[in-house]
Every structure is written in C-alpha cells, then in structure tokens.
Write a protein that holds these residues in place. Structure first.
Motif, PDB file in Angstrom:
ATOM      1  N   VAL A 191       8.095  28.191  -5.338  1.00 45.97           N
ATOM      2  CA  VAL A 191       8.826  28.079  -4.073  1.00 45.97           C
ATOM      3  C   VAL A 191       8.474  29.295  -3.216  1.00 45.97           C
ATOM      4  CG1 VAL A 191      11.093  27.950  -2.999  1.00 45.97           C
ATOM      5  CG2 VAL A 191      10.703  26.812  -5.198  1.00 45.97           C
ATOM      6  N   VAL A 192       7.868  29.042  -2.052  1.00 44.91           N
ATOM      7  CA  VAL A 192       7.442  30.145  -1.172  1.00 44.91           C
ATOM      8  C   VAL A 192       8.008  30.032   0.242  1.00 44.91           C
ATOM      9  CG1 VAL A 192       5.320  30.612  -2.469  1.00 44.91           C
ATOM     10  CG2 VAL A 192       5.266  28.987  -0.579  1.00 44.91           C
ATOM     11  N   TYR A 193       8.551  28.871   0.619  1.00 40.18           N
ATOM     12  CA  TYR A 193       9.108  28.681   1.954  1.00 40.18           C
ATOM     13  C   TYR A 193      10.608  28.419   1.865  1.00 40.18           C
ATOM     14  CZ  TYR A 193       4.176  27.662   2.997  1.00 40.18           C
ATOM     15  OH  TYR A 193       2.815  27.706   3.112  1.00 40.18           O
ATOM     16  N   ASP A 194      11.339  28.921   2.845  1.00 39.47           N
ATOM     17  CA  ASP A 194      12.780  28.662   2.902  1.00 39.47           C
ATOM     18  C   ASP A 194      13.072  27.226   3.315  1.00 39.47           C
ATOM     19  OD1 ASP A 194      13.659  31.232   2.135  1.00 39.47           O
ATOM     20  OD2 ASP A 194      13.322  31.975   4.168  1.00 39.47           O
ATOM     21  N   GLU A 195      12.200  26.647   4.131  1.00 41.43           N
ATOM     22  CA  GLU A 195      12.369  25.278   4.614  1.00 41.43           C
ATOM     23  C   GLU A 195      11.113  24.473   4.283  1.00 41.43           C
ATOM     24  OE1 GLU A 195      15.164  24.100   6.028  1.00 41.43           O
ATOM     25  OE2 GLU A 195      16.079  26.082   5.815  1.00 41.43           O
ATOM     26  N   PRO A 196      11.233  23.150   4.115  1.00 44.43           N
ATOM     27  CA  PRO A 196      10.047  22.328   3.834  1.00 44.43           C
ATOM     28  C   PRO A 196       9.005  22.436   4.952  1.00 44.43           C
ATOM     29  CG  PRO A 196      12.067  21.066   3.492  1.00 44.43           C
ATOM     30  CD  PRO A 196      12.469  22.356   4.147  1.00 44.43           C
ATOM     31  N   GLN A 197       7.739  22.511   4.564  1.00 49.39           N
ATOM     32  CA  GLN A 197       6.614  22.617   5.500  1.00 49.39           C
ATOM     33  C   GLN A 197       5.713  21.390   5.350  1.00 49.39           C
ATOM     34  OE1 GLN A 197       6.302  25.613   7.473  1.00 49.39           O
ATOM     35  NE2 GLN A 197       8.361  25.856   6.606  1.00 49.39           N
ATOM     36  N   TRP A 198       5.183  20.908   6.489  1.00 47.34           N
ATOM     37  CA  TRP A 198       4.237  19.800   6.436  1.00 47.34           C
ATOM     38  C   TRP A 198       2.877  20.322   5.981  1.00 47.34           C
ATOM     39  CZ3 TRP A 198       4.891  14.845   6.197  1.00 47.34           C
ATOM     40  CH2 TRP A 198       6.038  14.270   6.748  1.00 47.34           C
ATOM     41  N   ILE A 199       2.352  19.717   4.921  1.00 49.55           N
ATOM     42  CA  ILE A 199       1.007  20.023   4.431  1.00 49.55           C
ATOM     43  C   ILE A 199       0.096  18.812   4.660  1.00 49.55           C
ATOM     44  CG2 ILE A 199      -0.363  20.827   2.453  1.00 49.55           C
ATOM     45  CD1 ILE A 199       1.923  22.782   3.281  1.00 49.55           C
ATOM     46  N   VAL A 200       0.585  17.609   4.314  1.00 50.78           N
ATOM     47  CA  VAL A 200      -0.138  16.354   4.562  1.00 50.78           C
ATOM     48  C   VAL A 200       0.805  15.421   5.305  1.00 50.78           C
ATOM     49  CG1 VAL A 200      -1.307  14.363   3.538  1.00 50.78           C
ATOM     50  CG2 VAL A 200      -1.511  16.620   2.455  1.00 50.78           C
ATOM     51  N   ARG A 201       0.462  15.118   6.558  1.00 52.65           N
ATOM     52  CA  ARG A 201       1.330  14.300   7.410  1.00 52.65           C
ATOM     53  C   ARG A 201       1.118  12.803   7.155  1.00 52.65           C
ATOM     54  NH1 ARG A 201       4.069  16.809  11.284  1.00 52.65           N
ATOM     55  NH2 ARG A 201       3.640  19.009  11.569  1.00 52.65           N
TER      56      ARG A 201
ATOM     57  N   ASP B  67       0.832  -1.210   0.000  1.00 57.84           N
ATOM     58  CA  ASP B  67       0.000   0.000   0.000  1.00 57.84           C
ATOM     59  C   ASP B  67       0.860   1.251   0.000  1.00 57.84           C
ATOM     60  OD1 ASP B  67      -2.373  -1.399  -0.029  1.00 57.84           O
ATOM     61  OD2 ASP B  67      -2.655  -1.303   2.147  1.00 57.84           O
ATOM     62  N   VAL B  68       0.370   2.278  -0.712  1.00 58.93           N
ATOM     63  CA  VAL B  68       1.074   3.557  -0.801  1.00 58.93           C
ATOM     64  C   VAL B  68       0.171   4.659  -0.261  1.00 58.93           C
ATOM     65  CG1 VAL B  68       0.329   3.999  -3.187  1.00 58.93           C
ATOM     66  CG2 VAL B  68       2.399   5.108  -2.312  1.00 58.93           C
ATOM     67  N   TYR B  69       0.776   5.607   0.444  1.00 60.61           N
ATOM     68  CA  TYR B  69       0.065   6.756   1.001  1.00 60.61           C
ATOM     69  C   TYR B  69       0.810   8.017   0.591  1.00 60.61           C
ATOM     70  CZ  TYR B  69      -2.172   3.275   3.934  1.00 60.61           C
ATOM     71  OH  TYR B  69      -2.862   2.186   4.374  1.00 60.61           O
ATOM     72  N   ALA B  70       0.055   9.052   0.269  1.00 64.18           N
ATOM     73  CA  ALA B  70       0.659  10.328  -0.120  1.00 64.18           C
ATOM     74  C   ALA B  70       0.907  11.183   1.113  1.00 64.18           C
ATOM     75  CB  ALA B  70      -0.261  11.065  -1.083  1.00 64.18           C
ATOM     76  N   ILE B  71       2.111  11.760   1.178  1.00 64.82           N
ATOM     77  CA  ILE B  71       2.413  12.772   2.193  1.00 64.82           C
ATOM     78  C   ILE B  71       2.904  14.008   1.443  1.00 64.82           C
ATOM     79  CG2 ILE B  71       2.906  11.117   4.023  1.00 64.82           C
ATOM     80  CD1 ILE B  71       5.902  11.613   3.570  1.00 64.82           C
ATOM     81  N   ARG B  72       2.778  15.167   2.077  1.00 68.85           N
ATOM     82  CA  ARG B  72       3.249  16.383   1.411  1.00 68.85           C
ATOM     83  C   ARG B  72       4.079  17.199   2.382  1.00 68.85           C
ATOM     84  NH1 ARG B  72       0.427  21.385  -1.537  1.00 68.85           N
ATOM     85  NH2 ARG B  72       2.274  21.992  -2.705  1.00 68.85           N
ATOM     86  N   LEU B  73       5.327  17.327   2.044  1.00 71.08           N
ATOM     87  CA  LEU B  73       6.311  18.088   2.797  1.00 71.08           C
ATOM     88  C   LEU B  73       7.062  18.880   1.747  1.00 71.08           C
ATOM     89  CD1 LEU B  73       7.817  18.521   5.512  1.00 71.08           C
ATOM     90  CD2 LEU B  73       9.150  16.492   4.976  1.00 71.08           C
ATOM     91  N   THR B  74       6.865  20.205   1.721  1.00 72.59           N
ATOM     92  CA  THR B  74       7.312  20.959   0.556  1.00 72.59           C
ATOM     93  C   THR B  74       7.689  22.395   0.893  1.00 72.59           C
ATOM     94  OG1 THR B  74       6.681  21.565  -1.702  1.00 72.59           O
ATOM     95  CG2 THR B  74       4.950  21.658  -0.040  1.00 72.59           C
ATOM     96  N   ARG B  75       8.442  22.984  -0.009  1.00 68.07           N
ATOM     97  CA  ARG B  75       8.721  24.429   0.048  1.00 68.07           C
ATOM     98  C   ARG B  75       7.796  25.179  -0.913  1.00 68.07           C
ATOM     99  NH1 ARG B  75      14.829  22.886  -0.366  1.00 68.07           N
ATOM    100  NH2 ARG B  75      15.440  22.973   1.804  1.00 68.07           N
TER     101      ARG B  75
END
Length: 198
Positions: free
Chosen positions: A76-86, A62-70
């Motif tokens: 690109v809007v963040y200097d560091e990756p931000q959690w969007i979907v944990r 099984d695969v699950y999507a997570i989102r950790l992004t800048r």
C-alpha cells in the motif's frame, strides 16, 4: 503511506475461503446477475479479476481488466485509489458490471462506477464476492457479508527465498487480532514439477 499494509484492527475472526467457496460464491453472483445480464464485465485487478473472469465464463460476456488501486508491487503506497489501467472506450452505450473481490469502504468501486458512467455507459452495476458491514451499501451484488479477516486462496502464499510462505499481509492482519500465523493457514498444495523449464 508509512505502513505497507492496511489496518485490519476492525476485523473479528478469520474466514478461510477455499477454491470451492470461491466457485460457489461466483455461481451465486452469476445467477443473480443473469436476471439483468451485463454486456461487458470489468474486473478490478488484482483480486477482482478472479471472480470477473469466472463470471465472464458463466455469463458468456467479454471481460476487461482495469486497475484502480492503492498498491504498487503488493504494498500500500497511496492514501486513495489511483487509476493505473482505465476502462476501455467500448463501455460507451453498454450495460457494464464492475467486479471486485471485496468492498470495504467502497472507494474503489465508487470511483470505477463514476468513471465508467462519465465514459457514457448505459448502466453500471457493481458485484463483489465479499463486503464488510460498513461497505455493504455500495455494491449491487454481494456474495458474502462478513467483518472477519477474509483469507483468499489466491493470495494466501508468496514465494520467499525459494519457498512458499504465508503472505506477510495476512501475518500482519492476524497479529492485529493476536492470532498466530502458522502453516495450517496455508493452502496445503505442493507445487507440481514442471514439464518444461529453461
């Protein structure tokens, strides 16, 4: 962030990845991972979801999507990756494989691994299709190590004013190397006429 794209000044040349290359890289990753298979795969949206989904088919996991992004809205809007979907709570007690498209600095993969371990995963490994030499120490599995500008088949083109054009981030990255961005770098596949639309 003032620049909507990453700095690609350290890239040297171009590596065009075809859909066949993508499939072959994922097959190589699947063979390596199958020696110690995970019980769950987490694909980091967006680029990591492509190899994660294919690996989940190859390995029947099984695969699950997570989102950790800048990024937000492809900029690109963040200097560091931000959690969007944990990650889901189901990681607890499981062997987890975190999959991303590329490892540059390794921050995203390291933050994801740290979070999944904090949530009680039994074991966490990371797999990427590509890594730059300066990020190769982070993932456990790497399909290709290259310092070229890697051009993926899935994000090379965008729709602009009703037409497909080369993604502006690739245009920007190519410009940093003095390489002209022309239509020869597009995928070259025309849109199929739809069987149904409103």
């Amino acid at each position: 962030m003032t620049q909507p794209f990453y700095n690609y000044g350290s890239r040297d040349g171009i590596k065009n990845i075809t859909w066949n290359d993508f499939f072959g890289l994922c097959k190589g990753l699947a063979l390596a991972v199958s020696a110690d298979p995970p019980e769950m795969i987490l694909g980091i949206i967006r680029g990591g979801l492509y190899p994660a989904a294919l690996l989940s088919h190859f390995l029947r996991v099984d695969v699950y999507a997570i989102r950790l992004t800048r990024r937000q809205h492809d900029r690109v809007v963040y200097d560091e990756p931000q959690w969007i979907v944990r990650p889901p709570d189901d990681v607890k007690g499981k062997k987890v494989l975190i999959v991303d498209e590329i490892c540059s600095e390794g921050k995203t993969l390291l933050l994801a691994r740290e979070e999944v371990l904090k949530m009680g995963a039994k074991d966490v490994k990371g797999a990427v299709m590509y890594a730059h030499t300066w990020g190769q120490h982070v993932p456990d599995y790497i399909g290709l190590i290259s310092d070229e500008l890697i051009m993926n088949p899935w994000d090379r083109e965008i729709v602009e004013d009703g037409n497909f054009v080369l993604h502006p981030e690739y245009v920007h990255a190519l410009g940093q190397q003095g390489i002209p961005a022309d239509d020869s770098l597009r995928i070259g596949v025309e849109a199929y006429p739809l069987a149904k639309k409103p």
